[in-house]
Design a protein around this motif. Structure first.
Motif, PDB file in Angstrom:
ATOM      1  N   TRP A 180      42.624 -14.230  29.933  1.00  0.00           N
ATOM      2  CA  TRP A 180      42.045 -13.068  30.599  1.00  0.00           C
ATOM      3  C   TRP A 180      43.130 -12.183  31.176  1.00  0.00           C
ATOM      4  O   TRP A 180      44.154 -12.671  31.660  1.00  0.00           O
ATOM      5  N   GLY A 181      42.883 -10.890  31.141  1.00  0.00           N
ATOM      6  CA  GLY A 181      43.752  -9.964  31.839  1.00  0.00           C
ATOM      7  C   GLY A 181      43.358  -9.841  33.300  1.00  0.00           C
ATOM      8  O   GLY A 181      42.394 -10.471  33.747  1.00  0.00           O
ATOM      9  N   GLN A 182      44.101  -9.022  34.019  1.00  0.00           N
ATOM     10  CA  GLN A 182      43.850  -8.841  35.455  1.00  0.00           C
ATOM     11  C   GLN A 182      42.723  -7.844  35.719  1.00  0.00           C
ATOM     12  O   GLN A 182      42.194  -7.796  36.834  1.00  0.00           O
ATOM     13  N   GLY A 183      42.383  -7.068  34.727  1.00  0.00           N
ATOM     14  CA  GLY A 183      41.300  -6.119  34.882  1.00  0.00           C
ATOM     15  C   GLY A 183      41.792  -4.720  35.224  1.00  0.00           C
ATOM     16  O   GLY A 183      42.861  -4.535  35.802  1.00  0.00           O
ATOM     17  N   THR A 184      40.977  -3.749  34.859  1.00  0.00           N
ATOM     18  CA  THR A 184      41.253  -2.357  35.193  1.00  0.00           C
ATOM     19  C   THR A 184      39.975  -1.718  35.715  1.00  0.00           C
ATOM     20  O   THR A 184      38.896  -1.927  35.157  1.00  0.00           O
ATOM     21  N   GLN A 185      40.100  -0.969  36.796  1.00  0.00           N
ATOM     22  CA  GLN A 185      38.920  -0.389  37.450  1.00  0.00           C
ATOM     23  C   GLN A 185      38.462   0.867  36.709  1.00  0.00           C
ATOM     24  O   GLN A 185      39.273   1.762  36.423  1.00  0.00           O
ATOM     25  N   GLN A 244      52.019 -19.225  26.931  1.00  0.00           N
ATOM     26  CA  GLN A 244      50.883 -18.703  27.687  1.00  0.00           C
ATOM     27  C   GLN A 244      50.682 -17.231  27.342  1.00  0.00           C
ATOM     28  O   GLN A 244      51.580 -16.418  27.515  1.00  0.00           O
ATOM     29  N   VAL A 245      49.507 -16.906  26.857  1.00  0.00           N
ATOM     30  CA  VAL A 245      49.193 -15.527  26.512  1.00  0.00           C
ATOM     31  C   VAL A 245      48.907 -14.741  27.779  1.00  0.00           C
ATOM     32  O   VAL A 245      48.151 -15.187  28.645  1.00  0.00           O
ATOM     33  N   GLN A 246      49.511 -13.591  27.875  1.00  0.00           N
ATOM     34  CA  GLN A 246      49.206 -12.680  28.983  1.00  0.00           C
ATOM     35  C   GLN A 246      48.634 -11.405  28.404  1.00  0.00           C
ATOM     36  O   GLN A 246      49.180 -10.833  27.459  1.00  0.00           O
TER      37      GLN A 246
END
Length: 126
Positions: free
Chosen positions: A116-121, A1-3
């Motif tokens: 997908w990554g978790q995102g950055t604001q 699983q790619v993170q």
């Protein structure tokens, strides 16, 4: 699983710059397309920019072309998004994503991205 892990977000004044970085828990494969998407509050997720790991070709959304630059750092196995001349409307959560089997016609479509990554604001103050 790619993170995927994004970094580099923050608060900056309009007209300023930020550089986001996307790293994989493994490696990026030759055929991978790595893209940046963003989602502002109350809006749909939208395409920002993408590149293919082996070919290095780049595509941009019209709203960021000329201001943002996507690039590969091959030794570091990261994909960066240099964002200049930032505007208030660039405020969003920015996501990194990978499509293992892209075509030029599908690279802007979020539905084709498997990881997908978790995102950055990113917040731009006016």
């Amino acid at each position: 699983q790619v993170q995927l892990v994004e970094s580099g977000g923050g608060l900056v004044q309009a007209g300023g710059s930020l550089t986001l970085s996307c790293a994989s828990s493994g490696v990026f494969y030759a055929n991978d397309a790595i893209a940046w998407f963003r989602q502002a509050p109350g809006k749909e997720r939208e395409f920002v920019a993408a590149t293919r790991w082996r070919l290095g070709d780049k595509i941009y959304a019209d709203s960021v072309r000329g201001r943002f630059t996507i690039s590969r750092d091959v030794p570091k196995e990261t994909v960066n998004l240099q964002m200049n001349s930032l505007k208030a409307e660039d405020t969003a959560v920015y996501y990194c994503a990978v499509d293992p089997s892209p075509t030029p016609s599908t690279m802007k479509n979020s539905h084709n991205y498997d990881y997908w990554g978790q995102g950055t604001q990113v917040t731009i103050s006016s």
